[in-house]
Design an enzyme around this catalytic site. Structure first.
Site, PDB file in Angstrom:
ATOM      1  N   ASP A  36       0.822  -1.211   0.000  1.00  0.00           N
ATOM      2  CA  ASP A  36       0.000   0.000   0.000  1.00  0.00           C
ATOM      3  C   ASP A  36       0.858   1.266   0.000  1.00  0.00           C
ATOM      4  OD1 ASP A  36      -2.332  -1.342  -0.082  1.00  0.00           O
ATOM      5  OD2 ASP A  36      -3.053  -0.799   1.908  1.00  0.00           O
ATOM      6  N   ASP A 281     -13.902  30.104 -38.816  1.00  0.00           N
ATOM      7  CA  ASP A 281     -13.225  28.811 -38.713  1.00  0.00           C
ATOM      8  C   ASP A 281     -13.912  27.874 -37.726  1.00  0.00           C
ATOM      9  OD1 ASP A 281     -11.312  29.510 -40.535  1.00  0.00           O
ATOM     10  OD2 ASP A 281      -9.904  30.268 -39.037  1.00  0.00           O
ATOM     11  N   GLY A 416      -9.676  15.532 -35.991  1.00  0.00           N
ATOM     12  CA  GLY A 416     -10.652  14.574 -36.511  1.00  0.00           C
ATOM     13  C   GLY A 416     -11.099  14.946 -37.910  1.00  0.00           C
ATOM     14  N   LEU A 417     -11.287  16.247 -38.153  1.00  0.00           N
ATOM     15  CA  LEU A 417     -11.656  16.705 -39.492  1.00  0.00           C
ATOM     16  C   LEU A 417     -10.536  16.405 -40.473  1.00  0.00           C
ATOM     17  CD1 LEU A 417     -13.518  18.297 -41.409  1.00  0.00           C
ATOM     18  CD2 LEU A 417     -12.363  20.386 -40.645  1.00  0.00           C
TER      19      LEU A 417
END
Length: 504
Positions: A36, A281, A416-417
């Site tokens: 631990d 944009d 992603g685009l």
């Protein structure tokens, strides 16, 4: 009790450890078995601390269970005091050691150390990490800030406040604190005490001298702040300044309590998020479907920023903070949603998979979930990883925090685009993997020359298994090898023969 590989919060003694690691002059003696003892891993490795956390363990082993483990704790506590000479000590047990029922508080009291010792009762099988941090801060505040104080009237002087909640291992807490201290200075308010981050136990005795308290992270500070409010008649600022709108609300709330005019700050367009989100944009971002999950403070703030400031559509909202589930349910209801209250990452993954959002805003857990589902993601909340403690200044709060949020959230969508466009035009000769850079004429000749070499379908398929950042080099080397061998066709065998050749 449920065992799991992934968890949003650790047991409550981890929360106590975060408070101890945030402060100076405080030491935590923890009754815990071997195994631990991971404070160094949490704070030195993940948070990149320059010093070891102030935690000492008894580190008992299986063979010690047949002996007097209480005596082991007594010896450990005494040795920790002599070695570190702290102003105060907190003592308690880990989830495993709790089963021994050795009573660390009673044992330490019997030793008679010449410093305040605060015993922590942290039920590991009912509560979690954030509760443990809140309870630890509350116990410390009650111990050191209990003496009555007299404050002079605000008229004729600058107001003072305490900033409560920032801790070690908190998501961007270090930079948030810098940003909010600067903002309070602009408003005309002095900071009396920051706790627990950077405070000493003796500093907590001055908490009652402030005119009001600023609660930045309710999961950690709300319990202590409510006690201070009741004990010293101190108003609370509970607006969490994440996002432009919330930061403006925060400024108004502070200014009203402090009795100052903050019009010049409210008129200052220091955040670029509003302009960016209105710019041409960003118009394609409008209506993007977003799923939000994290601790309640950051999840609620993210939902507001996403809907009110970026024009996203919220399709999911949830938290693992059960202590604040009511607030998240109320907010989700206003968005026309049913809140997801769970600490099971598989339930979160199922929700994300079913909703198929275009952006996930969550913890490091959701980042892994989104990656598996090929969905863009930005981290907004703990639990976090080493990458969430950047060397650069990167707050989430205040006007500069809004700029950081815009960059952090929008860039995954932009990437992603980009991936989407590359996928659409992958068969176009200009976008093919073998195409050279269009702006470098010297790169075109090898590409044109290579068209005389035919690649079999199997060879092309095998080539695509090579990481994209070295795929071009692999193609060029293979074609160069094929020419030297006077081959007119490149097969899978040719590809591996070329690899062997250039590896020599």
């Amino acid at each position: 009790m449920k065992l799991t590989v992934w968890t949003y919060e650790g047991p409550p003694h981890i929360g106590a450890m975060r408070v101890a690691a945030s402060m100076d002059g405080l030491h935590y003696v923890l009754h815990a078995p071997q195994g631990d003892t991971y404070a160094d891993l949490l704070f030195t490795m993940i948070e990149r601390r320059k010093s070891r956390p102030p935690v000492t363990y008894t580190t008992f082993q299986a063979r010690d269970l047949g002996t007097d483990t209480a005596e082991l704790f007594k010896t450990t506590a005494r040795d920790a005091y002599e070695r570190f000479t702290p102003e105060a000590m907190i003592v308690g047990a880990s989830c495993t050691a709790e089963l021994l029922q050795d009573d660390p508080g009673g044992i330490t009291k019997a030793i008679g150390l010449p410093i305040p010792v605060i015993p922590l009762e942290l039920p590991a099988y009912q509560k979690k990490e954030n509760w443990g941090a809140a309870e630890t801060l509350y116990r410390l505040v009650r111990t050191f800030a209990s003496a009555p104080v007299e404050r002079t009237p605000i008229a004729g002087r600058r107001s003072t406040c305490n900033i409560l909640g920032p801790t070690s291992l908190g998501f961007r807490n270090r930079d948030d604190l810098v940003e909010i201290e600067r903002l309070l200075e602009r408003i005309g308010v002095d900071v009396n005490v920051v706790a627990p981050l950077g405070a000493r136990p003796s500093d907590l005795a001055r908490l009652g001298h402030a005119d009001f308290n600023v609660v930045l992270y309710p999961e950690v500070a709300e319990t202590a702040a409510r006690w201070l409010s009741k004990t010293f008649d101190q108003p609370l600022v509970t607006t969490v300044p994440i996002g432009v709108g919330a930061t403006r609300d925060f400024v108004r709330e502070v200014a009203e309590i402090a009795g100052v005019d903050a019009a010049s700050i409210l008129d200052d367009e220091s955040s670029r998020l509003p302009w960016y989100s209105r710019s041409i944009d960003s118009t394609y971002l409008t209506g993007k479907r977003v799923f939000v999950f994290g601790d309640a403070t950051h999840a609620l703030a993210a939902a507001r920023v996403a809907t009110e400031e970026l024009g996203f559509t919220l399709v999911g909202l949830g938290t693992y903070s059960r202590e604040r589930a009511r607030e998240v349910r109320a907010a989700a209801n206003e968005y026309g949603l049913e809140a997801l209250i769970t600490d099971d990452h598989l339930a979160v993954e199922s929700a994300v998979d079913a909703l198929q959002p275009e952006l996930v805003l969550g913890t490091q857990m959701e980042r892994h979930i989104a990656k598996r589902l090929s969905i863009p993601c930005a981290v907004i909340s703990s639990p976090v990883h080493v990458q969430d403690f950047p060397a650069r200044y990167s707050p989430q709060m205040g006007f500069e925090g809004s700029n950081v949020i815009f960059d952090t959230w929008v860039h995954p969508l932009m990437m992603g685009l980009e991936e989407h466009l590359l996928g659409m035009f992958r068969e176009d000769f200009e976008f093919a993997d073998g195409a050279g850079a269009s702006h470098l004429a010297s790169e075109q000749a090898p590409v044109a020359a290579s068209r005389s070499l035919a690649w079999t379908a199997d060879a092309e398929k095998e080539l695509k298994k090579i990481p994209f950042f070295v795929r071009g080099k692999a193609r060029r080397n293979t074609e160069s090898f094929a020419k030297d061998q006077h081959l007119s066709e490149i097969t899978v065998e040719t590809l591996y023969e070329a690899k062997a050749h250039f590896s020599r």
